[in-house]
Design an enzyme around this catalytic site. Structure first.
Site, PDB file in Angstrom:
ATOM      1  N   THR A 231      -1.608   4.749   0.305  1.00 42.64           N
ATOM      2  CA  THR A 231      -2.564   3.520  -0.143  1.00 42.64           C
ATOM      3  C   THR A 231      -2.608   2.485   1.033  1.00 42.64           C
ATOM      4  OG1 THR A 231      -0.920   2.473  -1.540  1.00 42.64           O
ATOM      5  CG2 THR A 231      -2.514   3.964  -2.421  1.00 42.64           C
ATOM      6  N   ARG A 233      -2.750   2.978   5.208  1.00 44.84           N
ATOM      7  CA  ARG A 233      -3.830   3.038   6.281  1.00 44.84           C
ATOM      8  C   ARG A 233      -3.937   4.634   6.815  1.00 44.84           C
ATOM      9  NH1 ARG A 233      -5.629  -1.168   5.413  1.00 44.84           N
ATOM     10  NH2 ARG A 233      -6.118  -2.944   6.617  1.00 44.84           N
ATOM     11  N   GLU A 262     -13.404   5.965   8.021  1.00 47.46           N
ATOM     12  CA  GLU A 262     -13.788   5.562   6.711  1.00 47.46           C
ATOM     13  C   GLU A 262     -15.422   5.214   6.767  1.00 47.46           C
ATOM     14  OE1 GLU A 262      -9.824   4.368   4.856  1.00 47.46           O
ATOM     15  OE2 GLU A 262     -11.025   2.710   5.716  1.00 47.46           O
ATOM     16  N   HIS A 284     -10.875   4.145  -0.665  1.00 44.89           N
ATOM     17  CA  HIS A 284     -10.100   2.761  -0.411  1.00 44.89           C
ATOM     18  C   HIS A 284     -10.323   1.810  -1.237  1.00 44.89           C
ATOM     19  CE1 HIS A 284      -8.326   0.981   3.510  1.00 44.89           C
ATOM     20  NE2 HIS A 284      -8.004   0.280   2.710  1.00 44.89           N
ATOM     21  N   ALA A 286      -7.547   0.877  -3.529  1.00 40.33           N
ATOM     22  CA  ALA A 286      -6.509   0.401  -4.176  1.00 40.33           C
ATOM     23  C   ALA A 286      -6.359  -1.069  -4.294  1.00 40.33           C
ATOM     24  CB  ALA A 286      -5.293   1.219  -3.517  1.00 40.33           C
TER      25      ALA A 286
END
Length: 311
Positions: A231, A233, A262, A284, A286
């Site tokens: 969680t 990179r 991303e 992405h 979290a």
């Protein structure tokens, strides 16, 4: 004061974004592509960004820019060396995400250890009805109590994850840096942790020294076929190698909230794993609990107001 927010859509619309309490011009864009950054910041004195990259080339072409406010903790999207040399203040937001990221981490761990994706898919396909009984056992379920979790990164998020793990009765070890000759007291050598853990979870910043922290060599050392959770990179993992490790059973599952690029392209190695019952990829998010996001934007505006006051 001209303020430009380049990627407002990275903050949910439900989050209230107040304006700074001084005279200013405010412009915001839902998203900004790399070829639009220069033009959109041409007259800006303050830039607000989340993941938009502010490279050396871009920054050197923005003589009016005085401050960059990052709506996140990580600043790897900003060339800090140029900012220091040019006198551009860079402010990030620290300490807002430990609860939301730790909770998301355990959502991934629990979902995978309890085989939730597999069972949900089976139920949707009618397997429960076809079983003819009150339950069926198509995927193994593993309890957390008594299992071992290795935490890479001993900051606020890593500590929050460790606290939750202990509450579940897990044995916790923080790892040292990969290849370190000297260890911080209480840390387990990184290489030893790879073979010791049932869950390996990453909570460290992405730096030049740890790009590709987990690759083929590391997966080969994972004797207990642990879950791998990221969680942090995407660049911390060699993504093709994780895919291979999952398919070959060197890890028992993977729960990921970040990729190296991303969003990932259709040909990204993880996209071929999405139907697997022991693989979860979230976009992405979290960090994106509602309270956490509100804390982020309040902190950003506070830092902008403090910057203006100090002028």
């Amino acid at each position: 004061m001209n303020i430009v927010f380049l990627d407002r859509a990275t903050i949910a619309e439900s989050v209230t974004l107040r304006r700074p309490a001084f005279d200013h011009e405010w412009t915001e864009y839902a998203r900004t592509s790399p070829d639009q950054v220069q033009d959109r910041l041409a007259d800006a004195e303050i830039a607000i960004v989340n993941k938009v990259k502010l490279t050396r080339e871009i920054l050197l072409g923005l003589p009016r820019l005085k401050m960059i406010a990052v709506t996140a903790t990580g600043t790897d999207n900003v060339d800090l060396e140029v900012c220091r040399a040019s006198g551009i203040s860079v402010k990030n937001v620290a300490g807002y995400a430990q609860d939301t990221v730790a909770e998301h981490t355990f959502a991934l761990i629990l979902a995978l250890r309890r085989a939730l994706p597999g069972y949900m898919a089976d139920v949707a396909k009618g397997a429960w009805q076809a079983s003819g009984q009150f339950c069926f056992h198509s995927h193994p379920i593993q309890e957390l109590r008594g299992s071992k979790i290795a935490v890479v990164g001993g900051g606020a998020i890593g500590q929050a994850v460790a606290n939750i793990a202990r509450a579940f009765g897990m044995e916790v070890a923080f790892t040292g840096r990969k290849g370190a000759s000297q260890l911080v007291e209480g840390r387990m050598p990184f290489e030893e942790a790879l073979g010791w853990c049932d869950v390996l979870t990453l909570h460290c910043p992405l730096e030049q020294s740890n790009v590709g922290l987990l690759g083929r060599a590391e997966f080969e050392k994972m004797k207990r076929a642990p879950l791998v959770i990221n969680t942090a990179r995407g660049g911390l993992i060699v993504e093709d190698d994780l895919r291979t490790a999952l398919l070959e059973g060197k890890i028992s599952g993977a729960g990921l909230d970040a990729t190296s690029v991303e969003p990932p392209s259709a040909g990204h190695p993880f996209m071929s794993l999405l139907e697997m019952p022991n693989f979860i990829l979230t976009p992405h998010v979290a960090w994106a609990g509602e309270k956490a996001m509100q804390t982020v934007v309040e902190s950003v505006i506070d830092s902008i107001e403090a910057f203006e006051k100090a002028k």
